[in-house]
Design an enzyme around this catalytic site. Sequence first.
Site, PDB file in Angstrom:
ATOM      1  CD  GLU A  79     -18.501  -7.517  73.798  1.00  0.00           C
ATOM      2  OE1 GLU A  79     -18.406  -6.303  73.594  1.00  0.00           O
ATOM      3  OE2 GLU A  79     -18.061  -8.084  74.827  1.00  0.00           O
ATOM      4  CB  CYS A 111     -17.377  -9.367  78.686  1.00  0.00           C
ATOM      5  SG  CYS A 111     -16.302  -8.610  77.454  1.00  0.00           S
ATOM      6  CB  THR A 152      -6.567  -7.029  75.628  1.00  0.00           C
ATOM      7  OG1 THR A 152      -7.142  -5.875  74.983  1.00  0.00           O
ATOM      8  CG2 THR A 152      -5.544  -6.576  76.624  1.00  0.00           C
ATOM      9  CG  HIS A 233     -14.579 -10.577  82.097  1.00  0.00           C
ATOM     10  ND1 HIS A 233     -14.524 -11.287  80.917  1.00  0.00           N
ATOM     11  CD2 HIS A 233     -14.405  -9.272  81.747  1.00  0.00           C
ATOM     12  CE1 HIS A 233     -14.342 -10.457  79.910  1.00  0.00           C
ATOM     13  NE2 HIS A 233     -14.268  -9.228  80.376  1.00  0.00           N
ATOM     14  CB  SER A 307     -17.426  -2.652  79.089  1.00  0.00           C
ATOM     15  OG  SER A 307     -16.163  -3.041  79.513  1.00  0.00           O
TER      16      SER A 307
END
Length: 387
Positions: A79, A111, A152, A233, A307
């Site tokens: 992505e 992801c 993150t 994940h 997402s």
Amino acid sequence: MKVGIDKIGFYAPNTYIDLIDLAKERGVDPNKFLIGIGQERQTVVPLSQDVVSMAANAATSIFSESDRDTIDMILFGTETGVDNSKSAAIYLQQLLGLRKNVRTVELKQACYGATAGVLLARDYVTVHPDRKVLVIGSDIARYGLKTAGEVTQGGGAVAMIISAEPSILVLEAETSHISEDIMDFWRPINRREALVDGKYSTNVYLDFFQTAFESYKKQTDRELSDFDAMTFHLPFTKMGLKGLRTVLNQVDENKQKQLMTEFENSRVYNKQIGNLYTGSLYLSLLSLLSETKLDAGSRIGLFSYGSGAEGEFYSGILQEAYKRQLNPEQMAHWLDNRTRLTISEYETIFNQSLPADNGDFETDINKDDGVFVFAGIKDKKRIYRKK
Ligand code: COA
């Protein structure tokens, strides 16, 4: 016929920040990052690496000459693509010296992209058992300085070869997937940083996991007790822990202990490296394979989440030779010998960008440890080099 993951390799740049340093600089209790988020260090990606060069570095670490002759397809999950038109996979074909009759495609669904690659590759190899597919998950996770998502971030690439009679993990036929058009995390085309509603995203992730897992159980008549490890994940490692905790009460105490031990094994690398977006699940798998003492025949669960949103639960069976292709000592040595950046150095690198008009530009490749580097832009074209 058995089809699955035959090889798995990883690359990330060797620069990182310590999240205790970041916590102190941001005025946050370090335990929020270490325990609350479940992250210890975070990779910092310099301008001299992008998703193509990182993927080439990951792939080259597992390639043999016979792979070069038998790979029919590159499925590149990302992505963080480098071009709106040309796929990252086609750059890779050239960098790795693959034949011209190779299919090269980039896959995008946040992801989830690399999982689409793994499962499409499995189907292809099932029809063409003498052929192989190279699957990539490569990304740079950016949320922005001083944002809630900063802790993150990360980056890196995982490369996998999918083949018949694989050495590592045979993929089982049944999978369960779920998708829904929602706005939990996205990145408009003109932005380098993601937009995210982190709490909402966490809730959707957990909901998708439980729905996909229940549907998988119904399809297969299997229970959680049939699993020896569950992988997730991991945009941050607490996320997988939250997922696992939603189902742990389905098994007895001994099984709970086993699944927790294996979960800890599956997050050792992710804690140290950070978020890889689409590569995160597969870095976690690599961590599990490297750290665990599980026997051949063990069943591993894999939950993938992208997402936007798409989730999939699938499973695989560990093979006799699975330890042979791994090198945990080398990985531990690499993890311990990376360059620790100050927060100020990280901020400087984070704020660097390519010219907005795609004008000629050279990155600083001298300090870069990669075999393959992104050297810059010339005549509006991206230039990659093998050092
Ligand atoms: N010691 C231990 N734990 C602490 C703590 C401390 N001193 N201070 C806070 N915590 C815990 C909180 O209780 C919370 O735990 P919980 O999630 O189990 O309830 C956790 O640390 C995070 O704290 P919170 O205040 O909720 O964090 P935040 O508002 O800063 O945001 C994220 C955290 C993960 C939501 C944010 O980093 C984010 O949005 N990241 C991106 C996630 C993403 O990309 N999602 C999409 C892809 S899946």
